[in-house]
Design an enzyme around this catalytic site. Structure first.
Site, PDB file in Angstrom:
ATOM      1  N   CYS A 296      36.723   4.250  61.295  1.00  0.00           N
ATOM      2  CA  CYS A 296      36.593   4.426  59.837  1.00  0.00           C
ATOM      3  C   CYS A 296      37.684   5.344  59.332  1.00  0.00           C
ATOM      4  CB  CYS A 296      35.247   5.045  59.464  1.00  0.00           C
ATOM      5  SG  CYS A 296      33.828   4.128  60.056  1.00  0.00           S
TER       6      CYS A 296
ATOM      7  N   CYS B  30      33.484   8.600  61.782  1.00  0.00           N
ATOM      8  CA  CYS B  30      33.679   7.579  62.828  1.00  0.00           C
ATOM      9  C   CYS B  30      35.170   7.278  62.939  1.00  0.00           C
ATOM     10  CB  CYS B  30      32.817   6.346  62.561  1.00  0.00           C
ATOM     11  SG  CYS B  30      33.634   4.906  61.888  1.00  0.00           S
TER      12      CYS B  30
END
Ligand code: ZN
Ligand code: ZN
Length: 428
Positions: free
Chosen positions: A64, A61
């Site tokens: 992230c 992600c």
């Protein structure tokens, strides 16, 4: 699906449901806020009473991924003061349930007793993380090697060069063969060469009509002043670096003779000016050479320049976009890469990089920026200190790159427009 598999799956589901119910009951028993991670905390390695930051995310992600270097920095810089944990919830789906998170990334702050103090969803900058810890009485600012306080507010040695031998723009020594003189209301201004003249010209805010008439350049061959508009310029580029150099001549003949010896092309003022203005600082609009500037990539696509490292960060403030700054350590030329997200530092490579904020004292005793030529990034504080030692006239202080960016993000549109302009923040 065959029968055996079905049974296994259903059994698994029952177990999972049972685990969730168990979590809820335990949560109730300890009277904890919803979604508290008591069971997960129990499963965590012993942290010898350190505050703990748990980041729940996944390696694919995007926000992230942007957290990853921040977590690495926190881990190394605050070793022994802060325990940093990353949990990949796509690889360990149970962990996400245990921590009761809604989305990734989520950062959870636990104090030294293991009590949850705060959680945050989405990207969280290093600056914000440190500020949050400070709120909870955990002051990490003095820890680690990232931002040791360092400053030099008085020059180590007075600048004893005669005023007319110092370039008004860059403070460099003036080679008499390339001297440029500009007549102003406050007397003549001396510059080290045509490039510094174009930098000055590009950051003047006054009406520039007929400005050329106030300017003389030096004939490279005879060493005599000649009007800027009458000069022929020999323009060439360094074979290795590509950085341009410019020699002025009173006549085409002399320029041709020098060209025969050293190569290059002969340009009249208008053509030279166009070349000089082909690269501008994306923050303050000054003319710059890419060889001297930081590269700035806006939203991964548009390339521009920062005439100094602080101006490079300022592109984020001016455009309101996420940028990547590629700068070089002023001492060692090692690469430093800063990425921003929403006006904050999202990643810094290397994590130990720091900024020098060159400042000088004004006659009224207040401090002001020492100008674009006196700023820089360094891969670590030691390099910065070495550079300061090597440059006894520099004054200023060490600041974090997050701080340098925050200083720019605070500027109003009007302040950004006036940044680095002569008459607004005049050098000396
Ligand atoms: Zn100069
Ligand atoms: Zn600039």
């Amino acid at each position: 699906m065959n029968k055996t598999l079905k049974i296994v799956v259903i059994a698994g589901l029952i177990l999972a449901v049972a685990a969730i119910i168990l979590l809820k009951q335990r949560g109730k028993e300890t009277d904890a806020p919803q979604g508290l991670s008591t069971p997960a905390v129990a499963a965590m390695p012993q942290t010898s009473g350190l505050p703990r930051l748990v980041d729940l995310g996944a390696d694919k992600c995007i926000p992230c991924k942007m957290m990853a270097p921040i977590l690495e920095e926190l881990k190394t810089q605050y070793q022994g003061k802060l325990y940093v944990v990353f949990v990949d919830v796509w690889k360990n789906p149970n962990a996400g349930k245990q921590y009761g998170i809604q989305l990734i990334p989520t950062q959870i702050f636990y104090d030294a007793t293991g009590k949850e103090r705060f959680r945050h969803e989405g990207f969280f900058s290093k600056e914000d993380i440190l500020a949050k810890w400070k709120e909870f009485g955990v002051d990490l600012s003095g820890a680690g090697s990232a931002t040791p306080a360092f400053e030099r507010l008085a020059p180590a040695k007075p600048d004893e060069r005669p005023k007319e031998s110092i370039c008004y723009m860059c403070d460099g020594n003036i080679n008499p063969k390339t001297l440029v003189t500009v007549q102003t209301d406050k007397g003549p201004v001396t510059l080290c060469g045509p490039h510094c003249y174009f930098i000055m010209y590009s950051c003047l805010t006054e009406d520039k009509t007929g400005f050329e008439k106030k300017v003389t350049v030096t004939d490279w061959a005879a060493g005599k002043p000649i009007p800027l508009s009458e000069a022929a310029f020999l323009y060439s580029e360094d074979e290795i670096t590509g950085r341009p150099w410019i020699k002025a001549f009173a006549g085409r003949e002399a320029a041709l003779a020098e060209r025969a010896a050293s190569g290059g092309s002969i340009l009249a003022l208008a053509a030279l000016q166009q070349k000089e203005f082909s690269h501008r600082c994306g923050f303050c609009d000054r003319a710059c050479y890419p060889q001297d500037a930081s590269e700035v990539i806006v939203e991964g696509a548009v390339y521009t320049w920062g005439c100094c490292s602080h101006c490079a960060l300022g592109v984020a403030a001016r455009t309101g976009k996420n940028i990547e700054v590629r700068e070089k350590d002023r001492l060692t030329k090692q690469a430093i890469v800063v990425k921003t997200l929403d006006g904050k530092v999202a990643s810094l490579e290397p994590g130990t990089a720091v900024a020098w904020f060159g400042q000088r004292k004004k006659p009224d005793g207040t401090w002001t920026s020492a100008g674009c030529f006196h700023q820089g990034f360094f891969t670590n504080a030691d390099n910065l200190k070495k550079w300061v030692e090597q440059n006894p006239c520099e004054t200023g202080r060490l600041i974090s790159i997050s701080q340098a960016l925050a200083d720019k993000m605070r500027l109003s549109a009007d302040q950004i427009q006036k940044a680095c302009k002569i008459g607004e923040c005049a050098p000396k």
